[in-house]
Design a protein around this motif. Structure first.
Motif, mmCIF file in Angstrom:
data_model
loop_
_atom_site.group_PDB
_atom_site.id
_atom_site.type_symbol
_atom_site.label_atom_id
_atom_site.label_comp_id
_atom_site.label_asym_id
_atom_site.label_seq_id
_atom_site.Cartn_x
_atom_site.Cartn_y
_atom_site.Cartn_z
ATOM 1 N N MET A 123 0.724 -1.086 0.001
ATOM 2 C CA MET A 123 -0.382 0.590 0.138
ATOM 3 C C MET A 123 1.097 1.137 0.166
ATOM 4 S SD MET A 123 -3.258 1.199 2.327
ATOM 5 C CE MET A 123 -3.831 -0.381 2.566
ATOM 6 N N LEU A 124 1.783 1.626 0.489
ATOM 7 C CA LEU A 124 3.180 2.177 0.272
ATOM 8 C C LEU A 124 3.235 3.326 -0.707
ATOM 9 C CD1 LEU A 124 5.772 1.003 3.112
ATOM 10 C CD2 LEU A 124 3.687 1.771 3.576
ATOM 11 N N PRO A 125 3.615 2.327 -1.766
ATOM 12 C CA PRO A 125 3.589 3.356 -2.922
ATOM 13 C C PRO A 125 2.441 4.607 -3.318
ATOM 14 C CG PRO A 125 3.970 1.314 -3.797
ATOM 15 C CD PRO A 125 3.523 1.293 -2.201
ATOM 16 N N LEU A 126 0.970 4.046 -3.231
ATOM 17 C CA LEU A 126 -0.363 5.131 -3.110
ATOM 18 C C LEU A 126 -0.082 6.129 -2.571
ATOM 19 C CD1 LEU A 126 -2.773 5.483 -4.636
ATOM 20 C CD2 LEU A 126 -4.000 3.862 -3.413
ATOM 21 N N LEU A 127 0.079 5.747 -0.843
ATOM 22 C CA LEU A 127 0.244 6.634 -0.205
ATOM 23 C C LEU A 127 1.369 7.189 -0.051
ATOM 24 C CD1 LEU A 127 -0.276 3.831 3.268
ATOM 25 C CD2 LEU A 127 -2.192 5.831 1.846
ATOM 26 N N LEU A 131 0.912 6.412 -12.858
ATOM 27 C CA LEU A 131 1.889 5.799 -12.376
ATOM 28 C C LEU A 131 0.975 6.040 -11.114
ATOM 29 C CD1 LEU A 131 4.576 5.657 -11.504
ATOM 30 C CD2 LEU A 131 4.749 7.927 -11.183
ATOM 31 N N PHE A 132 -0.461 7.000 -10.961
ATOM 32 C CA PHE A 132 -1.364 6.944 -10.175
ATOM 33 C C PHE A 132 -1.950 5.720 -10.325
ATOM 34 C CE2 PHE A 132 -5.777 7.732 -8.923
ATOM 35 C CZ PHE A 132 -6.390 7.436 -7.781
ATOM 36 N N PHE A 133 -2.392 4.965 -11.580
ATOM 37 C CA PHE A 133 -3.591 3.842 -11.496
ATOM 38 C C PHE A 133 -2.382 2.766 -11.213
ATOM 39 C CE2 PHE A 133 -6.627 6.501 -13.568
ATOM 40 C CZ PHE A 133 -8.201 6.356 -13.424
ATOM 41 N N THR A 134 -1.149 2.790 -11.575
ATOM 42 C CA THR A 134 -0.261 1.893 -11.126
ATOM 43 C C THR A 134 -0.391 1.615 -9.768
ATOM 44 O OG1 THR A 134 1.197 2.121 -13.221
ATOM 45 C CG2 THR A 134 2.242 0.635 -11.318
ATOM 46 N N LYS A 157 -1.004 14.879 -16.286
ATOM 47 C CA LYS A 157 -0.568 14.432 -17.241
ATOM 48 C C LYS A 157 -0.481 13.000 -17.642
ATOM 49 C CE LYS A 157 2.345 18.391 -16.424
ATOM 50 N NZ LYS A 157 4.374 18.378 -16.354
ATOM 51 N N THR A 158 -0.349 12.149 -18.991
ATOM 52 C CA THR A 158 -0.686 10.958 -19.319
ATOM 53 C C THR A 158 0.637 9.913 -18.024
ATOM 54 O OG1 THR A 158 -0.872 11.351 -21.328
ATOM 55 C CG2 THR A 158 -0.003 9.212 -20.750
#
Length: 537
Positions: A376-380, A396-399, A390-391
């Motif tokens: 969970m850390l990357p999203l937080l 990156l967000f959805f990844t 920006k694309t």
């Protein structure tokens, strides 16, 4: 004549003694021992397929309710009901504290409930279903003629009622697992299927409610004179927009009834398992309730599991509760992607269930728990930095969302699959089965923590001068960064603390297997002792 040895349980210093009864068993009882052993060792499914299906299915509408409340209640109270953050604070905090208080009460009452011709758990479930259905609809209905104070009282009552009644469904449904099958493997599969169904319930709630309430066009904008005007058409507001949350609640309630009533009709508890639990408790010396609680909360495996689970689950619920606010006021650049984000998050979490089930079979559960938390850390961390459409940033967000979905899967499956191992270890040490109480307190801590977090969140929104139902561009400049800080740092700390705590969990795969063998030996000795009593008396 054959004398039973306790050498098989010497590894964990387990002494099982019956006062003034010598374990001298006639050899003719060997067939009886084999039967008991086959029952405890059996991997055969004792429930029919449709019974397993309906038991697991009942978790779907429960979690659909819970998800809709967690994700949309704050926005509904602030922006649709028009209550200020201060009153919203009292509603959310009070209802969840009442929810937390009723948990141990239900746990105690359910544990003390005697077997009826309808079962032990089913009467509680049957009584809770209509009450939960009614209160759920009412908590999404704001009487148009009510003043702000009247609405405040209305929502406090129905929110508190909903959490009270749904707890009356949740606790017996969860604890019912222990009385459905002799097979440990089948009980574990029932738990996994129930939790998987609950994850589908999250998706159902968001699939129904998300598209209909996301990007609500009725927010207020300032005109040239500095006054606020609604962006929605007044005629449509008088029809659909005014009561759409209520209409959606009715649809959700129909799903709730369709998912839970078959549980009452088709799934039956096994009376012999309930009676065996009662006999086990009667054999031991009567222990006061408060002594039982002390034993539970000084029992290291349970203490570690409950702390880790509370922290991990709270982190996920904080994300659920604030995600819509984050899209509406912080990550406005992709605010139209709120619904698809939730679908990706929960859809991937469901798709990953078979993978996590396989991991649970191959590795120590505590290590799997740590691994799931850390995903969970990357999203937080990313939440602090995402700001544009920006694309590369969106990709990156959805990844990160897909990676974090594993944490959702882990939180739903792993802690609950570890609890039966804790129950076994507790039984070995104290000869006591307190299934309902264990399940109760595993959920209780999360509710208390979330109650305080909701209170703090609304206080913060009040301090930064958040205005109910006002569009993002007209909010105070401190609102957007405040929501980011409400959403990310606390879950991040919770996840790290949860991982550190579960690292010290003392029951690994080998210990769990050894405990299972000890339980089998204890059950054999209990069966033999009952045979002695039948011969002597």
């Amino acid at each position: 004549m054959r004398k039973i040895s306790d050498s098989k349980i010497s590894d964990l210093q387990v002494n099982y003694k019956i006062k003034e009864v010598e374990f001298i068993i006639p050899s003719e009882n060997e067939m009886h021992l084999d039967t008991v052993k086959n029952e405890t060792d059996s991997d055969q499914n004792e429930l029919k397929l449709y019974q397993r299906f309906f038991f697991g299915l009942a978790g779907l509408p429960f979690q659909a309710y819970f998800c809709a409340i967690g994700v949309f209640t704050t926005v509904y109270l602030l922006n649709k009901a028009g209550l200020p953050p201060e009153k919203t604070t009292y509603i959310l905090f009070t209802s969840r504290i009442i929810d937390a208080i009723t948990d141990p009460i239900y746990g105690y009452l359910v544990e003390k409930t005697k077997l009826t011709r309808f079962g032990k758990m089913k009467p509680w479930i049957a009584a809770s279903i209509p009450l939960s259905a009614l209160s759920y609809v009412m908590m999404w209905y704001a009487p148009p003629s009510f003043s702000e104070t009247q609405l405040f009282i209305w929502f406090i009552f129905w929110h508190s009622a909903q959490f009270t009644f749904i707890t009356g469904f949740r606790i017996p449904h969860t604890a019912m697992t222990m009385y459905l099958s002799h097979s440990l493997k089948e009980r574990e599969n029932l738990t996994i299927f129930r939790m998987a169904s609950e994850m589908v319930g999250l998706l159902v709630a968001l699939g129904i409610q998300g598209p209909l309430v996301a990007n609500d066009s009725s927010c207020l904008k300032k005109n040239s004179s500095g006054e606020y005007n609604s962006t929605s058409d007044s005629k449509s507001e008088n029809n659909w927009d005014q009561f759409k949350y209520t209409y959606i609640a009715i649809i959700m309630t129909v799903i709730f009834l369709l998912g839970t009533i078959p549980l009452i009709i088709f799934v039956k508890e096994k009376p012999e398992l309930i009676n065996a639990s009662v006999k086990s408790q009667n054999i031991e010396e009567k222990v006061p309730f408060w002594v039982t609680l002390k034993r539970m909360f000084t029992f290291k495996p349970f203490l570690i599991l409950i702390i880790s689970t509370i922290l991990s689950t709270s982190a996920i619920q904080i994300l659920q509760a604030n995600f819509q606010l984050y899209f509406d006021y912080s990550y406005v650049a992709i605010s139209d992607k709120f619904t698809i984000t939730i679908f990706v998050l929960l859809g991937c979490a469901i798709l990953f269930v078979p993978i996590w089930k396989l991991l649970l079979m191959k590795f120590d559960k505590s290590k799997i728990f740590i691994f799931g938390n850390l995903l969970m850390l990357p999203l937080l961390v990313g939440i602090f930095f995402f700001s544009t459409n920006k694309t590369i940033e969106i990709v990156l967000f959805f990844t990160f969302v897909v990676i974090a979905s594993n944490s959702f899967t882990c939180s739903f499956l792993v802690p609950w699959s570890m609890l039966p191992e804790v129950l076994d270890a507790f039984f070995i040490e104290y000869r006591s089965k307190q299934d309902a109480l264990f399940y109760t307190f595993l959920a209780l801590g999360t509710k208390i923590l979330i109650a305080f977090y909701y209170g703090i969140s609304q206080v913060v929104l009040g301090l930064v001068k958040y205005e109910s139902n006002v569009c993002a561009e007209f909010q105070n400049e401190n609102v957007a960064p405040s929501i980011k800080y409400l959403l990310a740092p606390t879950p991040l700390v919770f996840v790290l603390l949860s991982s550190i705590c579960i690292f010290f969990f003392p029951i690994n795969s080998s210990v769990a297997k050894k405990n299972s063998e000890i339980i089998k030996q204890i059950k054999q000795e209990e069966a033999e002792k009952n045979e002695i009593y039948e011969h002597r008396f």
